[in-house]
Design a protein around this motif. Structure first.
Motif, short mmCIF file in Angstrom:
data_model
loop_
_atom_site.label_atom_id
_atom_site.label_comp_id
_atom_site.label_asym_id
_atom_site.label_seq_id
_atom_site.Cartn_x
_atom_site.Cartn_y
_atom_site.Cartn_z
N SER A 149 -0.87 -37.54 30.72
CA SER A 149 -0.25 -38.17 31.88
C SER A 149 1.23 -37.81 32.06
CB SER A 149 -0.42 -39.69 31.80
OG SER A 149 -1.79 -40.00 31.86
N HIS A 171 2.49 -36.50 35.73
CA HIS A 171 3.45 -37.21 36.57
C HIS A 171 4.78 -36.45 36.65
CE1 HIS A 171 1.13 -40.89 37.43
NE2 HIS A 171 0.52 -40.57 36.31
N TRP A 229 4.40 -33.79 39.27
CA TRP A 229 4.49 -34.31 40.65
C TRP A 229 5.93 -34.71 41.00
CZ3 TRP A 229 -0.48 -37.73 39.96
CH2 TRP A 229 -1.61 -36.99 40.35
N LEU A 230 6.63 -35.31 40.05
CA LEU A 230 8.03 -35.70 40.33
C LEU A 230 8.87 -34.47 40.65
CD1 LEU A 230 8.55 -38.42 37.55
CD2 LEU A 230 8.73 -38.81 40.01
N TYR A 268 8.87 -40.46 33.92
CA TYR A 268 7.58 -40.96 33.42
C TYR A 268 7.55 -40.71 31.91
CZ TYR A 268 2.56 -41.82 33.15
OH TYR A 268 1.31 -42.32 32.84
N THR A 285 -4.00 -49.11 35.26
CA THR A 285 -2.79 -48.97 36.08
C THR A 285 -2.16 -50.35 36.27
OG1 THR A 285 -3.86 -47.14 37.26
CG2 THR A 285 -1.92 -48.10 38.30
N ALA A 304 -4.83 -40.80 38.67
CA ALA A 304 -3.38 -41.03 38.57
C ALA A 304 -2.72 -41.16 39.95
CB ALA A 304 -2.74 -39.86 37.80
N PHE A 318 0.89 -43.30 40.99
CA PHE A 318 2.07 -42.51 41.35
C PHE A 318 2.57 -42.91 42.74
CE2 PHE A 318 4.49 -38.97 42.99
CZ PHE A 318 5.18 -38.49 41.89
N GLU A 319 1.65 -43.08 43.66
CA GLU A 319 2.05 -43.44 45.03
C GLU A 319 2.77 -44.80 45.05
OE1 GLU A 319 -1.16 -43.91 47.82
OE2 GLU A 319 0.19 -43.60 49.52
N TRP A 351 4.35 -46.31 42.57
CA TRP A 351 5.61 -46.34 41.81
C TRP A 351 6.70 -45.50 42.46
CZ3 TRP A 351 2.19 -44.41 37.28
CH2 TRP A 351 1.37 -45.45 36.84
N PHE A 352 6.32 -44.33 42.97
CA PHE A 352 7.35 -43.37 43.41
C PHE A 352 7.35 -43.15 44.93
CE2 PHE A 352 6.30 -42.03 38.96
CZ PHE A 352 7.49 -42.46 38.39
#
Ligand code: NAP
Length: 277
Positions: free
Chosen positions: A21, A25, A28-29, A38, A92, A253, A257-258, A260-261
């Motif tokens: 993970s 993440h 993606w960041l 993350y 999650t 995931a 992610f959506e 949180w970020f």
């Protein structure tokens, strides 16, 4: 949390070094140029409750949860979604602004999205599904297959009592089949799923007879180390449509992610490459 604070998320488990993970993440960041971090965190069992209450004060907006805490976090959360309750586990967590901890399970969502992306012609309602295994992951798979309209699930597990328990919890569309009979119930199945750890690196090979698999059957394996398990290899040789388990990990995931970020990330080839390193 103040608006200029950098959002933090992470994954908790014990152990945690194997988790993919952080790589996912982090990719993606970076890809989306988002502010945030993350972090993998190994938490001792006695520290779990305190950790969940303390992390939001440091700027954490949520967490992924892996073994052995997926069940225990349900008791520690303030709000639990219906699907996490049904599955009996959460992967999650969202730390809400009002201080409440919200728990969800996105494993079934990830499982179905992986199939929709990689086998777009798959029709869950077209025929029976065979599910091998009745451990923790199987509960999310059974719930999501039933939700998708599968008319019948033939559930088989080495330890029969665990399969019986799933039948009790998920109802009459689930039929328990003896483990030794697993190979005999595949010939008219349109979906076959391995949720056992058989075939994973370091575990025994899956020995279930596979000659009953028909061409066109959707066959998928939750095991993703290796990506190409014996089940998928034999199924491909028999003309089945095969989907490996990595995509489930990636898709499960996305909702976290959506939240949180603040951006919904894509699962594409670059995501797979980033996670596989
Ligand atoms: P679990 O709760 O420990 O369940 C393990 C399952 O494998 C049980 O059904 C168990 O049967 C069966 N099994 C283990 N050894 C066996 C053997 N020698 N012969 C026959 N059956 C055997 O594990 P889990 O959390 O459900 O995870 C299962 C697998 O799914 C793991 O490989 C995990 O990495 C993978 N997974 C992948 C994803 C993904 O995103 N792709 C997500 C979650 C899990 P018994 O009940 O008889 O012990």
């Amino acid at each position: 949390m103040s608006a200029d604070r950098i959002p933090l998320a992470g994954v908790i488990g014990h152990p945690i070094h194997h988790s993919k993970s952080p790589r996912l993440h982090g990719h993606w960041l970076r890809k989306h140029g988002l502010r945030g971090h993350y972090i993998p965190m190994e938490i001792a069992p006695d520290d779990l409750a305190d950790t969940l209450r303390f992390l939001p004060k440091l700027g954490f907006v949520g967490l992924n949860v892996t073994l052995p805490y997926k069940e225990r976090v349900l008791e520690l959360a303030d709000l639990v979604t219906d699907r996490a309750t049904l599955i009996g586990a959460a992967n999650t967590l969202i730390f809400r602004r009002d201080g409440k901890i919200h728990a969800d399970n996105t494993d079934g969502y990830g499982f179905i999205e992986n199939l929709r992306q990689n086998a777009p012609d798959w029709m869950p309602e077209a025929g029976p599904a065979v599910v091998l295994g009745a451990g923790g992951a199987a509960r999310a798979i059974v719930a999501s297959l039933l939700d998708s309209g599968v008319p019948e699930i033939r559930l088989t597990n080495r330890t029969r009592i665990r399969a019986d328990k799933l039948r009790e919890d998920f109802g009459q569309r689930v039929h328990v089949v003896e483990w030794v009979q697993a190979g005999n119930v595949m010939d008219d199945a349109t979906t076959v799923v391995n949720t056992t750890s058989l075939g994973m690196v370091g575990k025994p090979e899956m020995r279930v007879p596979l000659d009953g698999l028909r061409p066109g059957t959707l066959v998928t394996d939750l095991v993703y180390t290796p990506l190409q398990t014996r089940l998928l290899r034999v199924a491909a040789e028999q003309g089945c449509t095969c989907v490996d388990g990595l995509g489930m990990l990636l898709h499960q995931a996305v909702p976290g992610f959506e939240r949180w970020f603040g951006m919904r990330p894509e699962v594409d080839e670059s995501t797979r490459t980033a996670v596989l390193g």
